[in-house]
Motif scaffolding. Sequence first.
Motif, PDB file in Angstrom:
ATOM      1  N   ASP A  27       0.833  -1.201   0.000  1.00  0.00           N
ATOM      2  CA  ASP A  27       0.000   0.000   0.000  1.00  0.00           C
ATOM      3  C   ASP A  27       0.867   1.251   0.000  1.00  0.00           C
ATOM      4  O   ASP A  27       0.593   2.216  -0.717  1.00  0.00           O
ATOM      5  CB  ASP A  27      -0.932   0.016   1.213  1.00  0.00           C
ATOM      6  CG  ASP A  27      -2.032  -1.012   1.122  1.00  0.00           C
ATOM      7  OD1 ASP A  27      -2.309  -1.507   0.011  1.00  0.00           O
ATOM      8  OD2 ASP A  27      -2.618  -1.321   2.180  1.00  0.00           O
ATOM      9  N   TYR A  28       1.918   1.250   0.819  1.00  0.00           N
ATOM     10  CA  TYR A  28       2.838   2.384   0.869  1.00  0.00           C
ATOM     11  C   TYR A  28       3.501   2.602  -0.486  1.00  0.00           C
ATOM     12  O   TYR A  28       3.579   3.731  -0.974  1.00  0.00           O
ATOM     13  CB  TYR A  28       3.909   2.166   1.948  1.00  0.00           C
ATOM     14  CG  TYR A  28       5.096   3.077   1.769  1.00  0.00           C
ATOM     15  CD1 TYR A  28       5.014   4.428   2.075  1.00  0.00           C
ATOM     16  CD2 TYR A  28       6.298   2.580   1.278  1.00  0.00           C
ATOM     17  CE1 TYR A  28       6.097   5.265   1.884  1.00  0.00           C
ATOM     18  CE2 TYR A  28       7.383   3.411   1.087  1.00  0.00           C
ATOM     19  CZ  TYR A  28       7.281   4.754   1.397  1.00  0.00           C
ATOM     20  OH  TYR A  28       8.353   5.584   1.204  1.00  0.00           O
ATOM     21  N   LEU A  29       3.975   1.542  -1.122  1.00  0.00           N
ATOM     22  CA  LEU A  29       4.630   1.674  -2.427  1.00  0.00           C
ATOM     23  C   LEU A  29       3.670   2.229  -3.479  1.00  0.00           C
ATOM     24  O   LEU A  29       4.048   3.089  -4.285  1.00  0.00           O
ATOM     25  CB  LEU A  29       5.193   0.328  -2.886  1.00  0.00           C
ATOM     26  CG  LEU A  29       6.393  -0.197  -2.119  1.00  0.00           C
ATOM     27  CD1 LEU A  29       6.759  -1.595  -2.614  1.00  0.00           C
ATOM     28  CD2 LEU A  29       7.584   0.740  -2.251  1.00  0.00           C
ATOM     29  N   LEU A  30       2.440   1.751  -3.461  1.00  0.00           N
ATOM     30  CA  LEU A  30       1.448   2.261  -4.404  1.00  0.00           C
ATOM     31  C   LEU A  30       1.166   3.735  -4.147  1.00  0.00           C
ATOM     32  O   LEU A  30       1.085   4.549  -5.079  1.00  0.00           O
ATOM     33  CB  LEU A  30       0.162   1.437  -4.314  1.00  0.00           C
ATOM     34  CG  LEU A  30       0.269  -0.003  -4.808  1.00  0.00           C
ATOM     35  CD1 LEU A  30      -0.987  -0.783  -4.440  1.00  0.00           C
ATOM     36  CD2 LEU A  30       0.529  -0.044  -6.307  1.00  0.00           C
ATOM     37  N   TRP A  31       1.027   4.097  -2.879  1.00  0.00           N
ATOM     38  CA  TRP A  31       0.797   5.496  -2.530  1.00  0.00           C
ATOM     39  C   TRP A  31       1.986   6.356  -2.949  1.00  0.00           C
ATOM     40  O   TRP A  31       1.821   7.436  -3.514  1.00  0.00           O
ATOM     41  CB  TRP A  31       0.566   5.621  -1.025  1.00  0.00           C
ATOM     42  CG  TRP A  31       0.498   7.054  -0.585  1.00  0.00           C
ATOM     43  CD1 TRP A  31      -0.602   7.856  -0.601  1.00  0.00           C
ATOM     44  CD2 TRP A  31       1.574   7.840  -0.083  1.00  0.00           C
ATOM     45  NE1 TRP A  31      -0.265   9.100  -0.133  1.00  0.00           N
ATOM     46  CE2 TRP A  31       1.063   9.117   0.187  1.00  0.00           C
ATOM     47  CE3 TRP A  31       2.914   7.574   0.168  1.00  0.00           C
ATOM     48  CZ2 TRP A  31       1.852  10.137   0.683  1.00  0.00           C
ATOM     49  CZ3 TRP A  31       3.710   8.601   0.665  1.00  0.00           C
ATOM     50  CH2 TRP A  31       3.185   9.864   0.920  1.00  0.00           C
ATOM     51  N   LYS A  32       3.190   5.877  -2.661  1.00  0.00           N
ATOM     52  CA  LYS A  32       4.400   6.629  -2.998  1.00  0.00           C
ATOM     53  C   LYS A  32       4.498   6.829  -4.506  1.00  0.00           C
ATOM     54  O   LYS A  32       4.797   7.928  -4.974  1.00  0.00           O
ATOM     55  CB  LYS A  32       5.629   5.888  -2.482  1.00  0.00           C
ATOM     56  CG  LYS A  32       6.931   6.611  -2.742  1.00  0.00           C
ATOM     57  CD  LYS A  32       8.092   5.829  -2.165  1.00  0.00           C
ATOM     58  CE  LYS A  32       9.405   6.459  -2.571  1.00  0.00           C
ATOM     59  NZ  LYS A  32      10.553   5.687  -2.101  1.00  0.00           N
ATOM     60  N   HIS A  33       4.231   5.787  -5.270  1.00  0.00           N
ATOM     61  CA  HIS A  33       4.292   5.894  -6.720  1.00  0.00           C
ATOM     62  C   HIS A  33       3.261   6.903  -7.221  1.00  0.00           C
ATOM     63  O   HIS A  33       3.556   7.742  -8.064  1.00  0.00           O
ATOM     64  CB  HIS A  33       4.045   4.531  -7.374  1.00  0.00           C
ATOM     65  CG  HIS A  33       3.989   4.585  -8.857  1.00  0.00           C
ATOM     66  ND1 HIS A  33       5.105   4.782  -9.637  1.00  0.00           N
ATOM     67  CD2 HIS A  33       2.944   4.499  -9.705  1.00  0.00           C
ATOM     68  CE1 HIS A  33       4.742   4.816 -10.904  1.00  0.00           C
ATOM     69  NE2 HIS A  33       3.438   4.643 -10.977  1.00  0.00           N
ATOM     70  N   ASP A  34       2.060   6.833  -6.687  1.00  0.00           N
ATOM     71  CA  ASP A  34       1.010   7.766  -7.081  1.00  0.00           C
ATOM     72  C   ASP A  34       1.366   9.187  -6.654  1.00  0.00           C
ATOM     73  O   ASP A  34       1.142  10.136  -7.391  1.00  0.00           O
ATOM     74  CB  ASP A  34      -0.330   7.347  -6.459  1.00  0.00           C
ATOM     75  CG  ASP A  34      -1.469   8.224  -6.932  1.00  0.00           C
ATOM     76  OD1 ASP A  34      -1.608   8.401  -8.161  1.00  0.00           O
ATOM     77  OD2 ASP A  34      -2.206   8.745  -6.077  1.00  0.00           O
ATOM     78  N   SER A  35       1.968   9.342  -5.476  1.00  0.00           N
ATOM     79  CA  SER A  35       2.339  10.660  -4.962  1.00  0.00           C
ATOM     80  C   SER A  35       3.427  11.307  -5.802  1.00  0.00           C
ATOM     81  O   SER A  35       3.454  12.521  -5.963  1.00  0.00           O
ATOM     82  CB  SER A  35       2.811  10.555  -3.518  1.00  0.00           C
ATOM     83  OG  SER A  35       1.757  10.139  -2.692  1.00  0.00           O
ATOM     84  N   GLN A  36       4.328  10.516  -6.334  1.00  0.00           N
ATOM     85  CA  GLN A  36       5.400  11.062  -7.158  1.00  0.00           C
ATOM     86  C   GLN A  36       4.845  11.620  -8.460  1.00  0.00           C
ATOM     87  O   GLN A  36       5.466  12.473  -9.079  1.00  0.00           O
ATOM     88  CB  GLN A  36       6.453   9.999  -7.442  1.00  0.00           C
ATOM     89  CG  GLN A  36       7.282   9.668  -6.223  1.00  0.00           C
ATOM     90  CD  GLN A  36       8.228   8.504  -6.431  1.00  0.00           C
ATOM     91  OE1 GLN A  36       8.046   7.695  -7.325  1.00  0.00           O
ATOM     92  NE2 GLN A  36       9.234   8.421  -5.603  1.00  0.00           N
ATOM     93  N   ASN A  37       3.694  11.162  -8.856  1.00  0.00           N
ATOM     94  CA  ASN A  37       3.062  11.654 -10.072  1.00  0.00           C
ATOM     95  C   ASN A  37       2.088  12.797  -9.789  1.00  0.00           C
ATOM     96  O   ASN A  37       1.420  13.274 -10.687  1.00  0.00           O
ATOM     97  CB  ASN A  37       2.314  10.516 -10.781  1.00  0.00           C
ATOM     98  CG  ASN A  37       3.260   9.457 -11.265  1.00  0.00           C
ATOM     99  OD1 ASN A  37       4.383   9.752 -11.661  1.00  0.00           O
ATOM    100  ND2 ASN A  37       2.824   8.216 -11.236  1.00  0.00           N
ATOM    101  N   SER A  38       2.019  13.203  -8.523  1.00  0.00           N
ATOM    102  CA  SER A  38       1.076  14.242  -8.132  1.00  0.00           C
ATOM    103  C   SER A  38       1.814  15.341  -7.380  1.00  0.00           C
ATOM    104  O   SER A  38       2.352  15.106  -6.304  1.00  0.00           O
ATOM    105  CB  SER A  38      -0.014  13.645  -7.249  1.00  0.00           C
ATOM    106  OG  SER A  38      -0.794  14.650  -6.672  1.00  0.00           O
ATOM    107  N   PHE A  39       1.824  16.544  -7.917  1.00  0.00           N
ATOM    108  CA  PHE A  39       2.533  17.659  -7.293  1.00  0.00           C
ATOM    109  C   PHE A  39       1.969  17.987  -5.924  1.00  0.00           C
ATOM    110  O   PHE A  39       2.700  18.322  -5.004  1.00  0.00           O
ATOM    111  CB  PHE A  39       2.476  18.898  -8.196  1.00  0.00           C
ATOM    112  CG  PHE A  39       3.189  20.078  -7.635  1.00  0.00           C
ATOM    113  CD1 PHE A  39       2.491  21.124  -7.053  1.00  0.00           C
ATOM    114  CD2 PHE A  39       4.574  20.145  -7.680  1.00  0.00           C
ATOM    115  CE1 PHE A  39       3.158  22.220  -6.530  1.00  0.00           C
ATOM    116  CE2 PHE A  39       5.240  21.232  -7.163  1.00  0.00           C
ATOM    117  CZ  PHE A  39       4.531  22.277  -6.583  1.00  0.00           C
TER     118      PHE A  39
END
Length: 73
Positions: A27-39
């Motif tokens: 879940d953390y990895l998915l969130w982190k990946h999504d967060s890197q694509n979101s300013f």
Amino acid sequence: MTLHEQTVSKLQELPESLVKEVSDYIDYLLWKHDSQNSFSSQESLELVNSDFSNYLSNLEDYENRLVRGEIKW
């Protein structure tokens, strides 16, 4: 066997208590990946990746300011 298949196989061998931990990490990895694509999530990502090295000194400063009456609880 692909890396995905190897990983799933390893996951199936884990005890239930570790499966929860792996799930949380995924879940953390998915969130982190999504967060890197979101300013808008950059600040959150920086917080997650921080080492909190200044946390104690900031907490002590906050407590001292409370004692001096500079701020209220």
